[in-house]
Design a protein around this motif. Sequence first.
Motif, PDB file in Angstrom:
ATOM      1  N   VAL A 165     -28.251 -51.220  -7.898  1.00  0.00           N
ATOM      2  CA  VAL A 165     -28.935 -50.666  -6.801  1.00  0.00           C
ATOM      3  C   VAL A 165     -27.967 -50.787  -5.612  1.00  0.00           C
ATOM      4  CG1 VAL A 165     -30.860 -51.017  -5.508  1.00  0.00           C
ATOM      5  CG2 VAL A 165     -31.009 -50.834  -7.810  1.00  0.00           C
ATOM      6  N   MET A 166     -27.655 -51.707  -5.208  1.00  0.00           N
ATOM      7  CA  MET A 166     -26.677 -51.719  -3.809  1.00  0.00           C
ATOM      8  C   MET A 166     -25.632 -50.849  -4.043  1.00  0.00           C
ATOM      9  SD  MET A 166     -26.867 -56.011  -3.696  1.00  0.00           S
ATOM     10  CE  MET A 166     -26.389 -56.089  -1.889  1.00  0.00           C
ATOM     11  N   LEU A 167     -24.913 -50.782  -5.353  1.00  0.00           N
ATOM     12  CA  LEU A 167     -23.827 -49.766  -5.160  1.00  0.00           C
ATOM     13  C   LEU A 167     -24.285 -48.349  -5.099  1.00  0.00           C
ATOM     14  CD1 LEU A 167     -22.008 -51.240  -8.489  1.00  0.00           C
ATOM     15  CD2 LEU A 167     -21.074 -51.120  -6.183  1.00  0.00           C
ATOM     16  N   CYS A 168     -25.476 -48.061  -5.808  1.00  0.00           N
ATOM     17  CA  CYS A 168     -25.847 -46.723  -5.589  1.00  0.00           C
ATOM     18  C   CYS A 168     -26.285 -46.213  -4.110  1.00  0.00           C
ATOM     19  CB  CYS A 168     -27.257 -46.605  -6.432  1.00  0.00           C
ATOM     20  SG  CYS A 168     -27.918 -44.844  -6.567  1.00  0.00           S
ATOM     21  N   ARG A 169     -26.727 -47.569  -3.332  1.00  0.00           N
ATOM     22  CA  ARG A 169     -27.535 -47.293  -1.936  1.00  0.00           C
ATOM     23  C   ARG A 169     -26.107 -47.138  -1.181  1.00  0.00           C
ATOM     24  NH1 ARG A 169     -30.206 -44.634   1.434  1.00  0.00           N
ATOM     25  NH2 ARG A 169     -30.929 -45.948   3.341  1.00  0.00           N
ATOM     26  N   ALA A 170     -25.100 -47.956  -1.479  1.00  0.00           N
ATOM     27  CA  ALA A 170     -23.828 -47.602  -0.651  1.00  0.00           C
ATOM     28  C   ALA A 170     -23.065 -46.371  -0.721  1.00  0.00           C
ATOM     29  CB  ALA A 170     -22.848 -48.680  -1.041  1.00  0.00           C
ATOM     30  N   ALA A 219     -19.004 -45.526  -7.978  1.00  0.00           N
ATOM     31  CA  ALA A 219     -18.586 -46.127  -6.435  1.00  0.00           C
ATOM     32  C   ALA A 219     -17.270 -45.737  -6.396  1.00  0.00           C
ATOM     33  CB  ALA A 219     -19.083 -47.500  -6.349  1.00  0.00           C
ATOM     34  N   SER A 220     -16.187 -46.154  -7.367  1.00  0.00           N
ATOM     35  CA  SER A 220     -14.916 -45.737  -7.126  1.00  0.00           C
ATOM     36  C   SER A 220     -14.443 -44.343  -6.868  1.00  0.00           C
ATOM     37  CB  SER A 220     -14.182 -46.469  -8.596  1.00  0.00           C
ATOM     38  OG  SER A 220     -12.846 -46.392  -8.317  1.00  0.00           O
ATOM     39  N   GLY A 221     -15.043 -43.568  -7.796  1.00  0.00           N
ATOM     40  CA  GLY A 221     -15.054 -42.272  -7.771  1.00  0.00           C
ATOM     41  C   GLY A 221     -15.246 -41.789  -6.368  1.00  0.00           C
ATOM     42  N   ARG A 222     -16.187 -42.138  -5.711  1.00  0.00           N
ATOM     43  CA  ARG A 222     -17.009 -41.606  -4.531  1.00  0.00           C
ATOM     44  C   ARG A 222     -16.002 -42.093  -3.415  1.00  0.00           C
ATOM     45  NH1 ARG A 222     -22.097 -39.756  -4.003  1.00  0.00           N
ATOM     46  NH2 ARG A 222     -21.377 -38.971  -1.912  1.00  0.00           N
ATOM     47  N   PHE A 223     -15.587 -43.466  -3.783  1.00  0.00           N
ATOM     48  CA  PHE A 223     -14.871 -44.093  -2.576  1.00  0.00           C
ATOM     49  C   PHE A 223     -13.391 -43.499  -2.400  1.00  0.00           C
ATOM     50  CE2 PHE A 223     -12.254 -47.488  -0.676  1.00  0.00           C
ATOM     51  CZ  PHE A 223     -13.155 -47.654   0.571  1.00  0.00           C
ATOM     52  N   ALA A 224     -12.783 -43.017  -3.621  1.00  0.00           N
ATOM     53  CA  ALA A 224     -11.769 -42.377  -3.520  1.00  0.00           C
ATOM     54  C   ALA A 224     -11.465 -41.036  -2.818  1.00  0.00           C
ATOM     55  CB  ALA A 224     -11.011 -42.036  -5.070  1.00  0.00           C
ATOM     56  N   LEU A 225     -12.687 -40.264  -2.666  1.00  0.00           N
ATOM     57  CA  LEU A 225     -12.685 -39.208  -2.046  1.00  0.00           C
ATOM     58  C   LEU A 225     -13.244 -39.514  -0.418  1.00  0.00           C
ATOM     59  CD1 LEU A 225     -14.369 -36.941  -4.587  1.00  0.00           C
ATOM     60  CD2 LEU A 225     -12.000 -37.038  -4.181  1.00  0.00           C
ATOM     61  N   ALA A 226     -13.641 -40.668  -0.098  1.00  0.00           N
ATOM     62  CA  ALA A 226     -14.026 -40.816   1.286  1.00  0.00           C
ATOM     63  C   ALA A 226     -13.172 -40.633   2.131  1.00  0.00           C
ATOM     64  CB  ALA A 226     -14.969 -42.103   1.218  1.00  0.00           C
ATOM     65  N   ASP A 227     -13.372 -40.610   3.685  1.00  0.00           N
ATOM     66  CA  ASP A 227     -12.509 -40.719   4.754  1.00  0.00           C
ATOM     67  C   ASP A 227     -12.829 -41.961   5.268  1.00  0.00           C
ATOM     68  OD1 ASP A 227     -10.913 -40.238   6.728  1.00  0.00           O
ATOM     69  OD2 ASP A 227     -12.207 -38.901   7.894  1.00  0.00           O
ATOM     70  N   ALA A 239     -20.077 -41.195   5.237  1.00  0.00           N
ATOM     71  CA  ALA A 239     -20.023 -42.014   7.031  1.00  0.00           C
ATOM     72  C   ALA A 239     -19.094 -42.785   7.319  1.00  0.00           C
ATOM     73  CB  ALA A 239     -21.351 -43.105   6.771  1.00  0.00           C
ATOM     74  N   GLY A 240     -17.812 -42.702   6.001  1.00  0.00           N
ATOM     75  CA  GLY A 240     -16.466 -43.451   6.359  1.00  0.00           C
ATOM     76  C   GLY A 240     -16.460 -45.006   6.404  1.00  0.00           C
ATOM     77  N   HIS A 241     -16.375 -45.495   7.836  1.00  0.00           N
ATOM     78  CA  HIS A 241     -16.620 -47.096   8.246  1.00  0.00           C
ATOM     79  C   HIS A 241     -17.875 -47.596   7.595  1.00  0.00           C
ATOM     80  CE1 HIS A 241     -15.691 -50.806   9.727  1.00  0.00           C
ATOM     81  NE2 HIS A 241     -16.784 -50.622  10.506  1.00  0.00           N
ATOM     82  N   GLU A 242     -18.818 -46.809   7.791  1.00  0.00           N
ATOM     83  CA  GLU A 242     -20.319 -47.515   7.290  1.00  0.00           C
ATOM     84  C   GLU A 242     -20.413 -47.567   5.624  1.00  0.00           C
ATOM     85  OE1 GLU A 242     -20.001 -45.361   9.565  1.00  0.00           O
ATOM     86  OE2 GLU A 242     -20.965 -46.209  11.431  1.00  0.00           O
ATOM     87  N   PHE A 243     -19.740 -46.455   5.086  1.00  0.00           N
ATOM     88  CA  PHE A 243     -19.646 -46.678   3.639  1.00  0.00           C
ATOM     89  C   PHE A 243     -18.690 -47.874   2.947  1.00  0.00           C
ATOM     90  CE2 PHE A 243     -17.765 -44.385  -0.224  1.00  0.00           C
ATOM     91  CZ  PHE A 243     -18.579 -44.864  -1.132  1.00  0.00           C
ATOM     92  N   ALA A 244     -17.666 -48.162   3.694  1.00  0.00           N
ATOM     93  CA  ALA A 244     -17.119 -49.147   3.464  1.00  0.00           C
ATOM     94  C   ALA A 244     -17.483 -50.489   3.743  1.00  0.00           C
ATOM     95  CB  ALA A 244     -15.569 -49.194   4.038  1.00  0.00           C
ATOM     96  N   ASP A 245     -18.433 -50.567   4.726  1.00  0.00           N
ATOM     97  CA  ASP A 245     -19.276 -51.832   5.147  1.00  0.00           C
ATOM     98  C   ASP A 245     -20.245 -52.012   3.894  1.00  0.00           C
ATOM     99  OD1 ASP A 245     -18.003 -52.676   7.195  1.00  0.00           O
ATOM    100  OD2 ASP A 245     -19.389 -51.854   8.749  1.00  0.00           O
ATOM    101  N   MET A 246     -21.021 -50.880   3.664  1.00  0.00           N
ATOM    102  CA  MET A 246     -22.062 -51.115   2.542  1.00  0.00           C
ATOM    103  C   MET A 246     -21.099 -51.602   1.149  1.00  0.00           C
ATOM    104  SD  MET A 246     -25.135 -50.416   4.116  1.00  0.00           S
ATOM    105  CE  MET A 246     -26.035 -49.501   3.217  1.00  0.00           C
ATOM    106  N   LEU A 247     -20.462 -50.618   0.779  1.00  0.00           N
ATOM    107  CA  LEU A 247     -19.694 -51.098  -0.648  1.00  0.00           C
ATOM    108  C   LEU A 247     -19.159 -52.318  -0.527  1.00  0.00           C
ATOM    109  CD1 LEU A 247     -19.548 -49.796  -3.200  1.00  0.00           C
ATOM    110  CD2 LEU A 247     -17.258 -48.785  -2.221  1.00  0.00           C
ATOM    111  N   GLY A 248     -18.814 -52.827   0.503  1.00  0.00           N
ATOM    112  CA  GLY A 248     -18.313 -54.193   0.441  1.00  0.00           C
ATOM    113  C   GLY A 248     -19.294 -55.226   0.299  1.00  0.00           C
ATOM    114  N   ILE A 249     -20.483 -55.014   0.963  1.00  0.00           N
ATOM    115  CA  ILE A 249     -21.630 -55.882   0.773  1.00  0.00           C
ATOM    116  C   ILE A 249     -22.107 -55.920  -0.758  1.00  0.00           C
ATOM    117  CG2 ILE A 249     -24.139 -56.204   1.229  1.00  0.00           C
ATOM    118  CD1 ILE A 249     -23.651 -55.176   4.013  1.00  0.00           C
ATOM    119  N   ALA A 250     -22.067 -54.813  -1.658  1.00  0.00           N
ATOM    120  CA  ALA A 250     -22.607 -54.679  -2.750  1.00  0.00           C
ATOM    121  C   ALA A 250     -21.547 -55.201  -3.681  1.00  0.00           C
ATOM    122  CB  ALA A 250     -22.569 -53.130  -3.230  1.00  0.00           C
TER     123      ALA A 250
END
Length: 810
Positions: free
Chosen positions: A97-102, A141-149, A108-119
């Motif tokens: 659930v936390m990974l999905c929410r992140a 999450a890994s796939g989405r993060f690879a494409l994120a700014d 959102a860039g930096h916010e994405f990294a913050d949320m994913l770090g919490i998960a």
Amino acid sequence: MLYDTLAAEARRNDGLDGVRLAALDRARWLIDLFLHRRPSETEIRLELEGRGDPEARAAAIALMLSGVVEHGLLTYRFAVSALVARTGGWTPGEVAVMLCRACDFAEAGHEFADMLGIALNAAERLDADGCREAAPWLRHASGRFALADVAAEDRRSITKRLWALIEKVDEAHVPEGLLPVYDAWAAPLRDRTREAAGTEPARFLRHLAALSAPRPSGKWQRSCVSLADEAGARDAVAGCLRILAEGDPLCSREAGGHADWMPGNYHHHYLVHQSHGDLARGVVWAATLTGGPETVPWLVALALRAGASRSEFVQDLKLAGAAINALAVVEDPSALAELGRLQTKIKDRALRKQIGTALRTAAGRQGITPEQLVERSVPAHGLGPDGVLERRLGGYVARVSVEDAATVRLTFTGEGGRPVRTAPAAVKDGSPDELKELKALAKEIRGTLSGVRARIEAMMSDGARVWPFAEWREHYRDHPVTGVVARGLIWEFRGEDGAWRAAMEAPDGGAAEVRLWHPARAAVDEVRAWRERLMDGRVRQPFKQAFREIYLLTPAEEETGTYSNRFAAHIVHYRRLYALIKERGWQANFLGTYDGGFNGEARGEFGGGEWRACFYHEPASDAYDYAPEHAATDQVRFERGQGRRWTEAPVAEVPPLVFSEAMRDVDLFVGVTSIAADAEWADRGEDRYRAYWRREAFGGLSASAEVRRAALERILPRTKIAGRCSLDGRYLVVRGDLRTYKIHLGSANVLMEPDDAYLCIVQGARRGGGAVFLPFEDERLSLILSKAFLLAADARITDETILRQLSPSR
């Protein structure tokens, strides 16, 4: 009601609805707090005291689901992070659930990294079975993060944690985005991964992409070699390196920009996308560690390709740095020689520091200094002691020879015995591969020769450099490449009596020590005698030594104490100045319309790197859009190196050779780029700088112009126009049939007697005096002589632009 809204949003039909709703129900008390006010983190912590882990986990999930970002509750990310860190018992469903929410914040860039770090904090508490159950969401999450700014620092840490979790349950997994899908340079690795799909290739790829430092640890290097062998990937990484060094670059119109922040309409070429930089650097090191000396040419080409400021590609300093540092670990003399050559070719300050570090590291392994290492690593290229290599190709003898300090020739001699420079048809058709190899060899020797010449000239400021005679003889006089440069220079030899004696050839009995001769250390009569000897013997030195300018400290500079104004208040063509600064190996910021772009500072190192000269300049006016057309020069200051720091030093404490060589460079910068040397400036009408142009175009002579005058005193009597020429103060006076002319020895501008009317002769209108021997290369001296030959025969001039100036009535 906030709860109803969150409950509705929780229903996504993705198999996790029950987990979300259960967390919202358990944390209903927290959601109700937001109906009336925004509670503080302290209040939330106090409310949770005495409650168990299930309530804490539910509270963390509820805070994430309630919109930590979009509802303006960004500060609660710290509360969520704290809750996750101190709470145990996380289930795979809660982590999912936390990974999905992140991933909802992927844009959102930096916010994405913050949320994913919490998960990931929660995911890392799962056991092996829990990780296996959460694996699909980790991959997502890994796939989405690879494409994120996302910033590079955030990307490395999050990516490393994600890959570690996925690897726990699937060692054969290749994370999405790790390997470029279409980029040509990664094709050999893509092919190898498809051919040998499994654990070993995946582990190897993850290892390569985990390299973020410019120089990997010993542990990383050892693991790299073993993983490459397990994956059978030696040929693949070698192929990737070759394509990076020699293959077609990526085009932004086809592959997109080299970084996510690049504007879409900016057309450019580049080697590696920013997202794949770590993998590319890992490839460079893997290829080097497994390929050894065979990788040297590719590493050099890549360093120049990615690190040159004038390259046709977008500069990639990290990739160039990887190639430079990898060269230092290759246990082969050719690698060390190439590092020395790169010092003269790469102008970027950071890369030059890395080259210096690489040389010191390699020298330390051998117990010698970096300077000795470079000297001992100059390749002989298979040349004999006379600087010649011969091979028989068919019925011809192909000969590669170092003829002088600037010339390497490839010639072919047949039965007639007459050498020709063009390959005969029999050689082209019968031995094409051997011919190609010899041409490449000649090119390599030219590069080595150029590097040696620049390196030895840089030693002119290092008065402390002394060689034992045997070492100098081996690595300088008798070397097939370095020797061609060394034998054209003046050296000082110290005998058993301790006295230094200058000569171009070593004494018969040898000597104790040797050092490079500098005119600043010699008496005036000795300098004059050497100049006469070179002219009489028609000796053209590899660089200006006997005729070298000398700059002594003036009373005005002693009075100012910490700076010199000798070359201040000149107006120069800025683009030319910047290019010349870089060409001479100095470092400088580029003037322009950005913060700090108004104050220019060029820095050059002297005295074996122990001293630094700083030449200041600024835009001559504010009327420019991107970069100024003209700059105004200012002070020259000096700094002394103290470890990694530089501290300002009084000019009186600067060693004389360092001061002279630094001021010589600054004189060159000003003399070549000043508008006073622009022959067409006088035609600009009422220009704001015309007064400066008139004053400097015909003003007093600089040290370089004085040397030019000294050379002309010896050159002119040997020319056919000697009877028409004389030297008068700062002018070469030429008597023609129509007028008498005064050529300024500094600017090469011309005045006509008797009224000192200006005569504009654009360089290249006619070249005269080409057969005249010049003791050193000086474009301005050649220009002065060409004008003298032209004007001495002014009755034969046919150029209408010049004739109209000679006779205004025409």
